[in-house]
Structure formats: structure tokens, C-alpha cells
Motif scaffolding. Structure first.
Motif, PDB file in Angstrom:
ATOM      1  N   UNK A 170      64.952 -29.959 109.540  1.00 50.76           N
ATOM      2  CA  UNK A 170      65.618 -30.564 108.338  1.00 50.76           C
ATOM      3  C   UNK A 170      66.235 -32.113 107.998  1.00 50.76           C
ATOM      4  N   UNK A 171      65.534 -32.723 108.792  1.00 54.26           N
ATOM      5  CA  UNK A 171      65.860 -34.120 108.904  1.00 54.26           C
ATOM      6  C   UNK A 171      64.547 -34.071 108.103  1.00 54.26           C
ATOM      7  N   UNK A 172      63.538 -33.651 108.217  1.00 47.90           N
ATOM      8  CA  UNK A 172      62.715 -33.491 107.292  1.00 47.90           C
ATOM      9  C   UNK A 172      61.852 -33.275 105.785  1.00 47.90           C
ATOM     10  N   UNK A 173      63.276 -32.926 105.537  1.00 55.29           N
ATOM     11  CA  UNK A 173      63.660 -33.113 104.023  1.00 55.29           C
ATOM     12  C   UNK A 173      63.709 -34.017 103.324  1.00 55.29           C
ATOM     13  N   UNK A 174      63.116 -33.465 102.294  1.00 58.10           N
ATOM     14  CA  UNK A 174      63.402 -35.323 101.522  1.00 58.10           C
ATOM     15  C   UNK A 174      64.395 -36.313 101.024  1.00 58.10           C
ATOM     16  N   UNK A 175      65.117 -36.479 101.855  1.00 57.66           N
ATOM     17  CA  UNK A 175      66.360 -36.685 101.627  1.00 57.66           C
ATOM     18  C   UNK A 175      66.138 -38.272 101.011  1.00 57.66           C
ATOM     19  N   UNK A 176      67.437 -38.560 100.145  1.00 56.30           N
ATOM     20  CA  UNK A 176      67.481 -39.654  99.718  1.00 56.30           C
ATOM     21  C   UNK A 176      69.247 -40.013  98.700  1.00 56.30           C
ATOM     22  N   UNK A 177      69.960 -40.874  99.027  1.00 53.27           N
ATOM     23  CA  UNK A 177      71.138 -41.788  99.294  1.00 53.27           C
ATOM     24  C   UNK A 177      71.770 -42.933  99.428  1.00 53.27           C
ATOM     25  N   UNK A 178      72.937 -42.854  99.482  1.00 57.13           N
ATOM     26  CA  UNK A 178      73.350 -44.553  99.193  1.00 57.13           C
ATOM     27  C   UNK A 178      75.184 -44.057  99.873  1.00 57.13           C
ATOM     28  N   UNK A 179      75.088 -45.211 101.185  1.00 64.33           N
ATOM     29  CA  UNK A 179      76.447 -45.197 101.543  1.00 64.33           C
ATOM     30  C   UNK A 179      77.698 -46.133 100.545  1.00 64.33           C
ATOM     31  N   UNK A 180      78.603 -46.402 100.643  1.00 62.72           N
ATOM     32  CA  UNK A 180      79.621 -46.733  99.892  1.00 62.72           C
ATOM     33  C   UNK A 180      81.007 -46.891 101.383  1.00 62.72           C
ATOM     34  N   UNK A 181      81.743 -48.548 101.095  1.00 65.16           N
ATOM     35  CA  UNK A 181      82.645 -48.515 101.633  1.00 65.16           C
ATOM     36  C   UNK A 181      83.809 -49.810 100.828  1.00 65.16           C
TER      37      UNK A 181
END
Length: 765
Positions: A618-629
Motif C-alpha cells: 500500500x505504501x507503493x501507491x502514488x501518495x502525495x500530501x502535506x502536513x500542517x501545524x
């Protein structure tokens, strides 16, 4: 001869009489003027009434008379159970109605209560044709002249029409329909049938458990514990008084307890009025009236009992809220309610209430977009792994929303750790500062306008807001020049600050972009806007923005209800997609490429490594993203997406107290990794592990210097000398124009001294 008093003017008797006459004439003239004023007011009032009746008449001319079967079906229609379903048609829940109703035949209704309701509400019921003209005139004139409210003007037939078909908004257009419908209904139905329907549909306040009741049978059972056919005259008089203001006159509170003596006195006084009306119209004798008037009706009231609490959850109430909004729009459009009418808060609220009533009792099937298996897996995951969020600061709450990128359909969500202990829906109702999850949107606007490429260089030199307050990244005041990729991977604040400054200086309409993404921001002058300052939204809203990025720039407003079908199988609402292209495909796909970095680099979150440990495939899926604090670690965000779906996540405390500094980096990342693994176990195809984000063919690829983000070339310096800058190159992606040639002022943002320092570093000068 009398003495003349000094200073007195001597007048003859004739002169003195004349002065008296003048005074009398003045008073008479004043009285005439006052009387004339009354006449003027009356004439103006009559003119206003004439205009009002003329307008009412014009509205009547526009009313189409319903056919017999339709109208009888509508007025005789009683409560039907509505249902909420998952996307596959399986049941989420029946729609609960606080309203209890048990319809009965005419023969099961006491003659006492029939006589009482007619004497009180419509004494001409047996002789009129549905409308009493003088009553309509009186009610309209009273309304026009503003002489106060009146209950006159509505027959029992009209009241039935209002309750079952038209609702209770105060517009002339609805009143016109009510009149025409009432006249038609009197031709379609017998008086006794109209009266029976009225008794079966009318509201009667609350019962001994505090539940709302409608229909005479539920009223008799719920207040006195007897059948409607067995009501005594005092009991009948009490119930006949309730429909005018059922909640006020009911003897019970919303919790089922008896009201105070003072509050209960209103209903008893109303009963006394009904008894008098029965005596006045000859239904009961003077002797009986005196006897019943002295009877203590309170001794007949049922003793309160506790009600069993419902077992609904976040899903039920979220669907119900959206369903009410849809039904409101449907009713307003169906009834042709104008924008002008809806400026009246009373009109708007009456349609809101009618919409809820229709949803609760209309027998509708509300089909949602919720994937049953996936949503259930999300609830199991938060129950099992929600504790991973806890960091010693108390129970940490959470909200998640999973959205289909291609449609905007919500497939599942997490409203919180446990509905029973906290009913606040953290997915849809909690609005919090978005922190750094906003930064990609501002970079996207810059890319869209050809002001930045994927390899552009931005200032991360120490700087301040215009107030003089330093801009920090954690405890760091800044470093030097950084690439856009580094700015995103590390979530640096200063590059985002300078990017917004550049957009403002270039006159870019930032609001037009963010408003198309569904944001409602009051103040665009806030310098910290790209850092989350002044932007508070729900998890659902923020997930919708990432849906647009993942969907190649096309924003599709999220929705949870696919369609609503009535009891006859007719679809009264079907969701229609209305995509809005906020970013070009070039810009969106450049952002997609850049947003792999924040997850792959592991600089701000351990999500990637934790997911690899749980499920490498599942980690090999094409993940994109962003954190925020946000400031003081009050909120932590992690926005995720693959080519198929977007998943947003927020965690924090309802009272805005701080979390531990590494809760975002570790705890939230760990929880989100387990959440996506649970979703994948429920539906392995959902994350599209076999699909990849690809750059659109319109993307311009420029070979640029890594050091400047611009093409190699000769730079003319201020001292008129020329300097040729070379070095390692890379490919920079641009939405329009492509990269220009390197200049001395290659860095985005920064002061003059910052730019000098940056040039010195790349040139060696």
C-alpha cells in the motif's frame, strides 16, 4: 366709576365675547384637523388594503388548481417512514421522527372534541365552501394596517391545506394558493372527511414523555391516557385548544416533565376559552359550562415518564443535515418562492421547518454516497487506533474525510473518537486554522500565473511581518535561499510569506482562486494567510481543496447525498456534478509532482515509513500530501491523496489547548497510516495502487541552473560588468512561459541585502 388698574387694557363686553369665541373656534379647528388626520390615515389604510387585495387577487389568478386525486392524496397523507441508505442501497437507518401519530376513523373521534374544535376554530365549518370571505378580508386588512396579529381568516379546511401542502410562510402567494386549494378541496371531499383528516394531522404539542404528538388519538393517549372516542368534555376542550399554539399550551416540557404552574396556566386558560366558545355556540348549556369551567383538568394529565434515548451517530445526523438543505431548495423551487420572500426570516425558517418535517415523515428514500464497507472500517479504525493520537495532553479528538477525486462524492468519514462521549462532528462542523496545508494553494497560484516553476529559488532568510514580529519556523528564524521543493518538504514559513507578497505586488486576484475552491475568507490582507492565518475551515472543506489538486485542477463540491426518491418511486433530487477548473492541468500536475516530497522526505511526517512498516504494498501507491501545524501545536493536519481519492485528517482538542510538539510528526502519522490500511483492507481498489500521477502534456519543461532555478546565461551587474553563471542543471516545470534567463534578482522574496547574499553564494563573488 371703577378704577382702572395700571397696565390693564379696557375692553367692552362685546370685545370680551369675541376673544372667547376665538378660543372656541381654535379648539374646534384643532379637533377638525385631528379628525381629518384620522380620515387621511384611514384612507391611506384603505388604499393600502386595496393594493394588498389587488395583489392578492393577482396571485390568485396565477394559481393552478390541483387535480382531485393529487390533492386528496396530499391532504390525507400521514406519516411515512423515510430511510437513509448507503450507496449500495443497504439501510443506514430509518429516519426518526420525534412526532408520534396514530390515525383513526371518524367514528373513533369523540363528538365532544369535534364540537369543541368547530366552535373554537371555525364555527361556520358546516356551511362555508372552504373560505369565509369576511374573515379573509379582516385578516388581510389587519395585516396591511399593522393592527396586530389575528388567527382569523383560516377555516379548518385552509388550516388542513396549510399543514399538509403549503407550509406556513406569510407571503401573499402562499395565501392565494391556500384559498384556491381550500375551495377545491371542499368540492373534492365531504365535510366529515375533511374534519377527520384535520384531526389526524394537526399538532397537539408534547406528550407525557416530552415527544411531539400529532393527531387526536395520540393527543388523547399521550396527555390523558384515554382513546379519542372516550374524551370527556373538559378533556375535549383542552385538546381542542392545543392546535393554535401546541408547544405553549402543552402541559409537558421537552423532557416530559410537567411545566410550572405559571407555564401550565396558558393551556388551562385556553381550555376555558374553548369551553366558553362551546357555550356561546350552543354546544353546552350554561349550567354545564359553569360546571366544566370549575373542573380541575390537571388531575387528568398523565404522569411523566422517561423516554428511551436514540442510538444515532455522526453519519445519521450529517446525512440529515444535508437532506434538509436539499429538501429546502426543492420546496422553495416547487412553490416558486421568490428571493424577495426569502429575505423574510420568518418565511425562510418556515420552509426550513417544513423541509425537516417532509424528510422525517414523507416516506422518502435518501441514497447516500457512503461506501458501507469503507465507512464501517473507518469507524473500527478510529475505535482501535484512535488512542495512538493521545500524547499526554488528554484525549485527542480527530476528524477525517475520504473523497472520490473524480466526483467529489464522500465515501466515508470519521466524526470523532466516540459519538456517545462527544457529539461534536470534527469532520464537518469543527472549523480550525489549516496551518501549512494552505501553502500548496499559494504556490499553485504563483505557478498558474507563470511566476514560479518547480525548481524556483525562494528566500528563507530571516524576516519579519510588517509589524516587526519575526517569522519563525518552529524555533528557527530562517536559513538562506531554498528551492520550492525544499520549502514544501520542510514546510518553511518564510518562502510562503514572500510568495504571497509577490502575488499581491503583481496584482494577482488570489480571492478568485480560493473562492472557487470553496473558501469563504473575510480578510485577504492578513500577511500570514498562506501560513493558515485567518483561514478556519472544516476537514471536509480542506479535503475538497486537495481533491481539486488531485483531479488535475478541477474542483467538484463535495456531496454525501446522491439522490432522494419519494414514496411513489419518483426521483425528486439527483446530484449533478458541476466541475470548476480552478487550476490548469499543467499547474495541478506540477503540484502533484511537488507534493510527493513532503511524504517521501519524511521531514515533517513519518507517515511514509510507518505505512511501509504496516503494509509495504500500500505504501507503493502514488501518495502525495502535506502536513500542517498551528501556533502552540493546537492543531495538527495531514492531507493525503492518490490518483483516485483524497483523505484529510485533523487532530486536536476541542478547547484549543496545545498538543505535544511531535504529535503531528509521530502520533498523527501513525494513526493515519493505520486508518488508510484499514480502508484498503475494506476495499483494496480504492487507493488505486496501480495508478500514477503524471505531468500533463501542456507542462513546459525548462533546463535551469539548480542554483538559480532559471536558465544559464550572462548576468549584467550593477557595475555594468557581465558575469556568466554556470553549474549543475535540472529540469523545472512551468505552467506557462517557461523559465527565463538567470538574473541577479533570481530569488523570489527577500530584502536587498538577502538578494545580495544569495547572489554572492551562487556566484562566488
Amino acid at each position: 366709576m371703577s378704577k382702572k388698574i395700571k397696565g390693564e387694557v379696557s375692553r367692552t363686553p362685546k370685545e370680551k365675547m369675541t376673544l372667547l369665541d376665538v378660543g372656541a373656534i381654535f379648539l374646534r379647528t384643532l379637533k377638525l384637523l385631528v379628525d381629518f388626520g384620522y380620515v387621511v390615515v384611514l384612507l391611506l389604510g384603505m388604499l393600502g388594503a386595496g393594493i394588498a387585495f389587488g395583489y392578492l387577487g393577482s396571485q390568485i389568478d396565477r394559481v393552478a388548481i390541483p387535480d382531485k386525486d393529487t390533492m386528496i392524496g396530499q391532504v390525507s397523507s400521514l406519516t411515512r417512514i423515510s430511510t437513509l441508505t448507503y450507496s449500495d442501497g443497504s439501510l443506514i437507518s430509518e429516519v426518526s421522527s420525534d412526532l408520534l401519530r396514530t390515525p383513526v376513523e371518524s367514528s373513533s373521534i369523540s363528538d365532544h372534541v369535534k364540537a369543541a374544535i368547530i366552535a373554537t376554530e371555525d364555527e361556520n365549518f358546516k356551511t362555508h365552501n372552504g373560505v369565509v370571505p369576511k374573515a379573509v378580508f379582516r385578516a388581510t386588512l389587519t395585516s396591511v394596517l399593522g393592527l396586530g396579529e389575528t388567527s382569523g381568516g383560516s377555516t379548518l379546511t385552509q388550516q388542513l391545506i396549510k399543514q399538509q401542502i403549503l407550509g406556513d410562510d406569510p407571503t401573499f402567494s402562499r395565501k392565494a394558493k391556500e384559498i384556491i386549494y381550500a375551495l377545491a378541496l371542499e368540492r373534492y371531499m365531504e365535510k366529515e372527511d375533511i374534519l377527520t383528516d384535520y384531526f389526524n394531522v394537526s399538532p397537539f404539542g408534547r406528550n407525557y414523555q416530552g415527544r411531539n404528538i400529532a393527531g387526536i388519538e395520540e393527543a388523547a393517549q399521550g396527555i390523558f391516557g384515554v382513546s379519542a372516542k372516550d374524551l370527556t368534555i373538559p378533556q375535549a376542550a383542552y385538546l381542542a385548544g392545543l392546535p393554535q399554539s401546541p408547544i405553549v399550551y402543552s402541559p409537558y416540557t421537552s423532557t416530559g416533565q410537567f411545566k410550572t404552574d405559571e407555564d401550565m396556566s396558558y393551556g388551562i386558560a385556553r381550555q376555558q376559552d374553548v369551553l366558553y366558545n362551546m357555550y356561546r355556540t350552543g354546544v353546552i348549556s350554561k349550567e354545564d359550562y359553569d360546571s366544566y369551567k370549575a373542573y380541575d383538568i390537571k388531575q387528568d394529565f398523565r404522569q411523566p415518564e422517561a423516554i428511551v434515548a436514540d442510538n444515532h451517530d455522526y453519519l445519521y445526523y450529517t446525512v440529515m443535515e444535508e437532506a434538509q438543505d436539499i429538501m429546502y431548495d426543492y420546496l422553495v423551487e416547487r412553490e416558486g418562492v421568490s428571493e424577495q420572500d426569502l429575505k423574510n426570516d420568518e418565511t425562510k425558517e418556515s420552509y426550513r421547518e417544513l423541509a425537516l418535517e417532509k424528510i422525517q415523515t414523507g416516506g422518502y428514500t435518501i441514497t447516500t454516497t457512503i461506501n458501507k464497507t469503507v465507512h464501517s472500517a473507518m469507524q473500527d479504525a478510529v475505535a482501535q487506533f484512535g488512542g495512538l493520537l493521545d500524547d499526554g495532553t488528554g484525549t485527542v479528538e480527530v476528524g477525517n474525510v475520504l473523497t472520490d477525486n473524480d466526483t467529489g462524492a464522500i465515501l466515508g468519514f470519521v466524526g470523532g473518537r466516540d459519538y456517545n462521549s462527544n457529539q461534536n462532528n470534527h469532520a464537518f462542523d469543527t472549523e480550525r486554522s489549516v496551518g501549512s496545508t494552505n501553502k500548496p494553494l499559494f504556490y499553485g497560484i504563483a505557478i498558474e500565473n507563470g511566476l514560479m516553476g518547480s525548481a524556483s529559488i525562494l528566500s528563507n532568510y530571516p524576516t519579519t511581518f510588517s509589524s516587526g514580529e519575526k517569522i519563525y519556523h518552529g524555533s528557527s528564524e530562517g536559513t538562506a535561499a531554498v528551492t520550492l521543493q525544499d520549502a514544501l518538504n520542510n514546510s518553511f514559513n518564510i518562502p510562503a510569506f514572500w510568495t504571497y507578497k509577490m502575488l499581491q505586488n503583481k496584482g494577482i486576484d488570489v480571492e478568485s482562486y480560493l473562492s472557487r475552491l470553496g473558501y469563504d475568507i473575510d480578510e485577504y490582507g492578513i500577511e500570514s494567510l498562506p501560513l493558515g492565518g485567518g483561514v478556519e475551515v472544516s476537514v471536509a472543506q480542506q479535503t475538497n481543496a486537495y481533491q481539486a489538486i488531485s483531479n488535475d485542477g478541477a474542483y467538484l463540491e463535495q456531496y454525501m447525498i446522491d439522490k432522494i426518491t419519494d414514496s411513489e418511486g419518483n426521483v425528486i433530487y439527483q446530484h449533478e456534478a458541476k466541475p470548476v477548473q480552478v487550476f490548469s492541468k499543467a499547474t495541478a500536475t506540477i503540484l502533484q509532482d511537488l507534493l510527493r516530497g513532503p511524504l517521501d522526505s519524511g521531514m515533517t511526517t513519518t507517515f511514509d515509513s510507518r505505512l511501509k512498516a504496516i503494509n509495504p504494498g500500500l505504501a507503493n501507491a502514488d501518495w502525495i500530501g502535506k502536513t500542517g501545524t498551528t501556533n502552540d501545536f493546537a492543531d495538527v493536519w495531514l492531507m493525503l491523496a492518490t490518483p483516485t481519492v483524497s483523505l484529510g485528517g485533523w487532530a486536536g482538542h476541542d478547547d484549543n489547548t496545545s498538543l505535544q510538539s511531535l504529535t503531528s510528526y509521530n502520533n498523527n502519522a501513525n494513526y493515519m497510516a493505520h486508518l488508510v490500511n484499514a480502508i484498503n483492507a475494506a476495499d483494496p481498489s480504492l487507493f488505486g495502487t496501480d495508478q500514477r500521477f503524471d505531468l500533463d502534456g501542456s507542462v513546459i519543461k525548462s533546463t535551469v541552473l539548480k542554483s538559480t532555478g532559471l536558465k544559464p546565461g550572462s548576468v549584467k551587474l550593477n557595475n555594468e560588468s557581465t558575469f556568466t553563471l554556470g553549474g549543475e542543471t535540472t529540469t523545472s516545470y512551468w505552467a506557462i512561459n517557461g523559465a527565463g534567463q538567470t538574473t541577479y534578482d533570481f530569488m523570489i522574496g527577500g530584502t536587498d541585502s538577502d538578494k545580495a547574499a544569495a547572489w554572492s553564494k551562487v556566484s562566488g563573488q
